[in-house]
Design a protein around this motif. Structure first.
Motif, PDB file in Angstrom:
ATOM      1  N   VAL A 111      53.373  50.147  38.144  1.00  0.00           N
ATOM      2  CA  VAL A 111      54.435  49.348  38.760  1.00  0.00           C
ATOM      3  C   VAL A 111      54.279  47.855  38.422  1.00  0.00           C
ATOM      4  O   VAL A 111      55.234  47.102  38.529  1.00  0.00           O
ATOM      5  CB  VAL A 111      54.513  49.577  40.293  1.00  0.00           C
ATOM      6  CG1 VAL A 111      55.039  50.964  40.579  1.00  0.00           C
ATOM      7  CG2 VAL A 111      53.172  49.360  40.967  1.00  0.00           C
ATOM      8  N   VAL A 112      53.086  47.476  37.961  1.00  0.00           N
ATOM      9  CA  VAL A 112      52.875  46.093  37.524  1.00  0.00           C
ATOM     10  C   VAL A 112      53.430  45.915  36.103  1.00  0.00           C
ATOM     11  O   VAL A 112      54.133  44.943  35.813  1.00  0.00           O
ATOM     12  CB  VAL A 112      51.388  45.697  37.596  1.00  0.00           C
ATOM     13  CG1 VAL A 112      51.174  44.283  37.048  1.00  0.00           C
ATOM     14  CG2 VAL A 112      50.893  45.784  39.038  1.00  0.00           C
ATOM     15  N   ASP A 113      53.163  46.894  35.212  1.00  0.00           N
ATOM     16  CA  ASP A 113      53.736  46.854  33.860  1.00  0.00           C
ATOM     17  C   ASP A 113      55.253  46.718  33.918  1.00  0.00           C
ATOM     18  O   ASP A 113      55.871  46.001  33.141  1.00  0.00           O
ATOM     19  CB  ASP A 113      53.463  48.179  33.112  1.00  0.00           C
ATOM     20  CG  ASP A 113      52.006  48.333  32.699  1.00  0.00           C
ATOM     21  OD1 ASP A 113      51.363  47.310  32.456  1.00  0.00           O
ATOM     22  OD2 ASP A 113      51.537  49.494  32.620  1.00  0.00           O
ATOM     23  N   LEU A 114      55.851  47.473  34.830  1.00  0.00           N
ATOM     24  CA  LEU A 114      57.306  47.518  34.953  1.00  0.00           C
ATOM     25  C   LEU A 114      57.903  46.223  35.502  1.00  0.00           C
ATOM     26  O   LEU A 114      59.089  45.963  35.323  1.00  0.00           O
ATOM     27  CB  LEU A 114      57.691  48.635  35.930  1.00  0.00           C
ATOM     28  CG  LEU A 114      58.259  49.941  35.400  1.00  0.00           C
ATOM     29  CD1 LEU A 114      58.516  50.870  36.570  1.00  0.00           C
ATOM     30  CD2 LEU A 114      59.540  49.745  34.610  1.00  0.00           C
TER      31      LEU A 114
ATOM     32  N   GLU B  89      47.779  48.137  39.915  1.00  0.00           N
ATOM     33  CA  GLU B  89      47.747  48.612  38.534  1.00  0.00           C
ATOM     34  C   GLU B  89      47.284  50.065  38.436  1.00  0.00           C
ATOM     35  O   GLU B  89      47.168  50.621  37.346  1.00  0.00           O
ATOM     36  CB  GLU B  89      46.884  47.680  37.679  1.00  0.00           C
ATOM     37  CG  GLU B  89      47.589  46.338  37.526  1.00  0.00           C
ATOM     38  CD  GLU B  89      46.910  45.403  36.545  1.00  0.00           C
ATOM     39  OE1 GLU B  89      46.494  45.905  35.483  1.00  0.00           O
ATOM     40  OE2 GLU B  89      46.803  44.206  36.859  1.00  0.00           O
ATOM     41  N   GLU B  90      47.025  50.660  39.597  1.00  0.00           N
ATOM     42  CA  GLU B  90      46.692  52.093  39.616  1.00  0.00           C
ATOM     43  C   GLU B  90      47.851  52.915  40.175  1.00  0.00           C
ATOM     44  O   GLU B  90      47.730  54.113  40.362  1.00  0.00           O
ATOM     45  CB  GLU B  90      45.434  52.323  40.464  1.00  0.00           C
ATOM     46  CG  GLU B  90      44.184  51.699  39.849  1.00  0.00           C
ATOM     47  CD  GLU B  90      42.985  51.793  40.789  1.00  0.00           C
ATOM     48  OE1 GLU B  90      42.990  52.671  41.670  1.00  0.00           O
ATOM     49  OE2 GLU B  90      42.066  50.971  40.635  1.00  0.00           O
ATOM     50  N   VAL B  91      48.966  52.254  40.453  1.00  0.00           N
ATOM     51  CA  VAL B  91      50.141  52.975  40.956  1.00  0.00           C
ATOM     52  C   VAL B  91      51.130  53.133  39.801  1.00  0.00           C
ATOM     53  O   VAL B  91      51.543  52.151  39.186  1.00  0.00           O
ATOM     54  CB  VAL B  91      50.821  52.207  42.118  1.00  0.00           C
ATOM     55  CG1 VAL B  91      52.065  52.946  42.603  1.00  0.00           C
ATOM     56  CG2 VAL B  91      49.845  52.006  43.266  1.00  0.00           C
ATOM     57  N   PHE B  92      51.475  54.374  39.499  1.00  0.00           N
ATOM     58  CA  PHE B  92      52.318  54.636  38.339  1.00  0.00           C
ATOM     59  C   PHE B  92      53.766  54.900  38.722  1.00  0.00           C
ATOM     60  O   PHE B  92      54.066  55.380  39.816  1.00  0.00           O
ATOM     61  CB  PHE B  92      51.750  55.810  37.536  1.00  0.00           C
ATOM     62  CG  PHE B  92      50.436  55.473  36.897  1.00  0.00           C
ATOM     63  CD1 PHE B  92      50.400  54.917  35.629  1.00  0.00           C
ATOM     64  CD2 PHE B  92      49.240  55.664  37.592  1.00  0.00           C
ATOM     65  CE1 PHE B  92      49.188  54.562  35.053  1.00  0.00           C
ATOM     66  CE2 PHE B  92      48.017  55.316  37.020  1.00  0.00           C
ATOM     67  CZ  PHE B  92      47.996  54.759  35.744  1.00  0.00           C
ATOM     68  N   ASP B  93      54.664  54.579  37.774  1.00  0.00           N
ATOM     69  CA  ASP B  93      56.074  54.869  37.991  1.00  0.00           C
ATOM     70  C   ASP B  93      56.261  56.394  37.956  1.00  0.00           C
ATOM     71  O   ASP B  93      55.806  57.041  37.025  1.00  0.00           O
ATOM     72  CB  ASP B  93      56.912  54.211  36.886  1.00  0.00           C
ATOM     73  CG  ASP B  93      58.380  54.517  37.049  1.00  0.00           C
ATOM     74  OD1 ASP B  93      59.023  53.857  37.865  1.00  0.00           O
ATOM     75  OD2 ASP B  93      58.880  55.450  36.399  1.00  0.00           O
TER      76      ASP B  93
END
Lengths: 250, 161
Positions: free
Chosen positions: B24-27, B12-16
């Motif tokens: 990447v989790v939101d996506l 949840e700290e890795v962004f698109d």
């Protein structure tokens, strides 16, 4: 190695590779900005699909070739795309007509392949089908808009249809590769596919007030590696970097 | 050993890279996290076949894990089941709107040519008087719209099912 499966994957992958490359030639040259972006987006989807397909082809072959090796380092006679997809872009009407004739084939093809007994082909088809539906909608709407548009646009897309029609039968080319895969449930009836294609094409061309050419003569050769002169020029550009600087990456 | 929950937290700290408000989790791009043969395996799936961000996402995931002392990890790309916009989290949709990108609304029946376009409310003024400029936008996952009320041009994260 499963020769038939490898051959089939190369046919499937080369169609999207070469058409994707053709569409990318529009980058910066589209008639309007939105279409410039649309065509390059579609090119990106097609090249993306090619990546999955040729990657799998390399695994099936088992000689350690990657999708990039297959895309960039084969010779002309080893490419198995149909002649349709290597035809030049022409004007926007020609490009949309070529795209429509192809999308009307590729969409029902993926609809068949989602049920393939080969899990990886089924996965690639399910993924690609979602994208192909958007492509079909885009090209079919343009064919109708241009065909049923002005006198000038009508004439141009009718000419495009007359020129491209002779390359359409080849999409349904069938040989022992197809028969072998169909018997194993990996692929499905080419005849069903052709019927679906004909119905779709007729319905869209009717709406576009365009006439299907009556000249029955059809080209083939692409599926056997015998191409028109256009492919050589495409490959010269497509392969330039890897030929000039082997193994280069960025 | 690090707990699986900790790996998910790090994800949840890795962004698109292209829509940097979304993780990447939101996506819905990260499908699974597993510990196998003394190594963490992160399973990801592409949004579109040709999404150029996938390699970057893979590198960013490994980098994030490394920063947190997790060296024994790998990323696996799977195509099935194919990604759909239903996998976007609710908080992801909210973040998209705040960022100025209209979140996906409804499925368009792509078999009907010239079908009515879905009503996509403007992410700035919420007006429903918007029009589609192009089905294809700045990235593979977006269409281009304009608001006829406030005239704002905006991206629409198009529905993929």
């Amino acid at each position: 190695m499963d020769n038939a499966l490898f051959e089939y994957l190369v046919r499937l992958g080369d169609d999207s590779l070469i058409l994707g490359h053709r569409l990318s030639e529009w980058c910066g040259h589209g008639p309007i900005l939105e279409e410039d972006i649309a065509m390059t987006n579609i090119a990106l989807d097609l090249v993306g699909q090619t990546t999955s397909i040729l990657k799998y082809a390399g695994e099936v072959e088992g000689k350690g070739r990657t999708e990039d090796d297959l895309a960039f380092l084969r010779y002309e006679r080893e490419y198995r795309n149909t002649l349709l997809v290597e035809q030049p872009n022409g004007d926007f009407g020609v490009t949309m007509m070529r795209q429509f004739l192809f999308d009307a084939f590729r969409k029902p093809l993926f609809e068949q392949l989602v049920n393939s007994s080969d899990a990886q082909i089924a996965a690639i088809a399910a993924k690609s089908l979602k994208e192909t539906k958007y492509h079909f909608k885009h090209s079919a709407e343009w064919v109708i808009r241009l065909g049923d548009g002005t006198e000038e646009s009508h004439e141009r897309v009718q000419n495009a249809l007359n020129d491209l029609w002779r390359y359409t039968d080849e999409m349904f080319f069938t040989d022992e590769v197809d028969r072998d895969l169909e018997s194993r449930g990996i692929t499905f009836s080419m005849e069903d596919l052709k019927n679906t294609w004909q119905e779709t094409v007729k319905s869209v061309l009717d709406q576009a007030t365009l006439e299907i050419p009556t000249n029955g003569w059809q080209h083939d050769g692409g599926r056997k590696g015998l191409h028109s002169e256009h492919l050589g020029y495409i490959l010269a550009e497509l392969q330039y970097m890897q030929r000039a600087y082997p193994g280069m990456e960025w | 050993m690090v707990a699986k929950e900790r790996i998910w937290e790090l994800m949840e700290e890795v962004f698109d890279p292209e829509v940097p408000v979304l993780t990447v989790v939101d996506l819905g791009v990260v499908r699974d996290v597993n510990f196998e043969n003394d190594s963490w395996k992160i399973t990801i799936t592409p949004t579109y076949s040709g999404c150029p961000a996938m390699k970057r996402i893979e590198d960013d995931i490994l980098e994030k894990l490394k920063e947190n002392g997790i060296e024994n990890a790998s990323v696996e790309l799977v195509l099935s089941p194919a990604w759909t916009t239903d996998w976007l989290s609710e908080s992801g949709k909210k973040k998209l709107k705040e960022y100025g990108i209209a979140p996906p609304v409804a499925e368009v029946d792509k078999s009907v040519l010239f079908a009515e376009r879905p009503i996509v409310p403007c992410p700035k003024c919420n007006s429903k008087r918007t029009k589609m400029i192009s089905q294809f936008g700045s990235t593979a996952c977006k269409a281009h719209y304009q608001c006829e009320e406030c005239l704002e041009p905006f991206d629409y994260f198009k529905c993929l099912k």
